[in-house]
Design an enzyme around this catalytic site. Structure first.
Site, mmCIF file in Angstrom:
data_model
loop_
_atom_site.group_PDB
_atom_site.id
_atom_site.type_symbol
_atom_site.label_atom_id
_atom_site.label_comp_id
_atom_site.label_asym_id
_atom_site.label_seq_id
_atom_site.Cartn_x
_atom_site.Cartn_y
_atom_site.Cartn_z
ATOM 1 N N HIS A 53 3.393 -8.411 2.966
ATOM 2 C CA HIS A 53 4.503 -8.181 3.731
ATOM 3 C C HIS A 53 4.588 -6.550 4.265
ATOM 4 O O HIS A 53 3.558 -5.852 4.186
ATOM 5 C CB HIS A 53 5.730 -8.066 2.579
ATOM 6 C CG HIS A 53 5.694 -6.959 1.620
ATOM 7 N ND1 HIS A 53 4.844 -7.364 0.325
ATOM 8 C CD2 HIS A 53 6.207 -6.010 1.383
ATOM 9 C CE1 HIS A 53 4.831 -6.267 -0.359
ATOM 10 N NE2 HIS A 53 5.878 -5.062 0.087
ATOM 11 N N ASN B 142 1.400 -2.164 2.588
ATOM 12 C CA ASN B 142 0.693 -1.434 1.321
ATOM 13 C C ASN B 142 -0.271 -2.552 0.783
ATOM 14 O O ASN B 142 0.150 -3.580 0.784
ATOM 15 C CB ASN B 142 1.834 -1.219 0.356
ATOM 16 C CG ASN B 142 2.807 -0.022 0.965
ATOM 17 O OD1 ASN B 142 2.403 0.677 1.824
ATOM 18 N ND2 ASN B 142 3.954 -0.329 0.587
ATOM 19 N N ASP C 287 15.670 -5.417 3.134
ATOM 20 C CA ASP C 287 14.982 -5.013 1.824
ATOM 21 C C ASP C 287 16.280 -4.612 0.601
ATOM 22 O O ASP C 287 17.294 -4.285 1.268
ATOM 23 C CB ASP C 287 14.264 -3.773 2.034
ATOM 24 C CG ASP C 287 13.522 -3.246 0.605
ATOM 25 O OD1 ASP C 287 14.253 -3.047 -0.425
ATOM 26 O OD2 ASP C 287 12.279 -3.535 0.703
ATOM 27 N N ILE C 288 16.302 -5.005 -0.517
ATOM 28 C CA ILE C 288 17.426 -4.999 -1.327
ATOM 29 C C ILE C 288 17.556 -3.424 -1.869
ATOM 30 O O ILE C 288 18.530 -3.023 -2.375
ATOM 31 C CB ILE C 288 17.498 -5.769 -2.603
ATOM 32 C CG1 ILE C 288 16.173 -5.633 -3.437
ATOM 33 C CG2 ILE C 288 17.490 -7.379 -1.925
ATOM 34 C CD1 ILE C 288 16.325 -6.391 -4.628
ATOM 35 N N HIS D 270 7.010 -3.434 5.883
ATOM 36 C CA HIS D 270 8.083 -3.063 5.962
ATOM 37 C C HIS D 270 8.525 -2.597 7.093
ATOM 38 O O HIS D 270 7.584 -1.615 7.731
ATOM 39 C CB HIS D 270 8.218 -1.607 4.972
ATOM 40 C CG HIS D 270 7.883 -2.127 3.531
ATOM 41 N ND1 HIS D 270 8.854 -2.225 2.632
ATOM 42 C CD2 HIS D 270 6.600 -2.313 2.887
ATOM 43 C CE1 HIS D 270 8.348 -2.626 1.648
ATOM 44 N NE2 HIS D 270 7.028 -2.595 1.778
ATOM 45 N N VAL E 208 4.955 -6.056 -4.645
ATOM 46 C CA VAL E 208 4.740 -7.478 -4.842
ATOM 47 C C VAL E 208 3.643 -7.872 -3.934
ATOM 48 O O VAL E 208 3.327 -7.544 -2.736
ATOM 49 C CB VAL E 208 6.046 -8.068 -3.976
ATOM 50 C CG1 VAL E 208 5.954 -9.423 -3.997
ATOM 51 C CG2 VAL E 208 7.429 -7.554 -4.603
#
Length: 114
Positions: A99, A86, A29-30, A101, A95
């Site tokens: 996805h 989420n 993750d950025i 995390h 987004v």
């Protein structure tokens, strides 16, 4: 399609990959929320968990299998990690490409219930 994760899958946006196979991609993750913060995505565009079709459940299983492998490779499987998805705005999804995390690398506090 203007999906940032689809662009990462196609390679037009760079990422720091930690895992890839034919169906799943994982990358750092950025804006990490923990010392280890990896995003795990199916390469197939599925907007939210609510959009997962019966034929996609095998793919979701592959995402979870990748999470398990990544946790071992990152050295956090034994100490522990959190795997979060989420769904939609009130669930914190930003987004709209499903996805997960993977968060680890420190003692994570309990999720606060109100």
């Amino acid at each position: 399609m203007d999906c940032i994760f689809c662009k990462i899958v196609e390679g037009s946006i760079p990422s720091k990959k930690v895992f890839e196979n034919d169906h799943v991609l994982a990358f750092h993750d950025i804006s990490p929320a923990a010392p280890v913060h990896i995003l795990i995505i199916p390469k197939k565009h599925i907007a939210t968990m609510n959009d997962v079709e019966p034929d996609d459940f095998g793919l979701i299983g592959e995402v979870h299998r990748a999470a398990q492998q990544i946790a071992r490779e990152q050295g956090v499987a034994e100490s522990g990690y959190r795997l979060i998805n989420n769904c939609n705005r009130n669930g914190g999804q930003v987004v709209y490409h499903i996805h997960y995390h993977l968060l680890a690398g420190e003692q994570l506090g309990p999720l606060n219930a109100k």
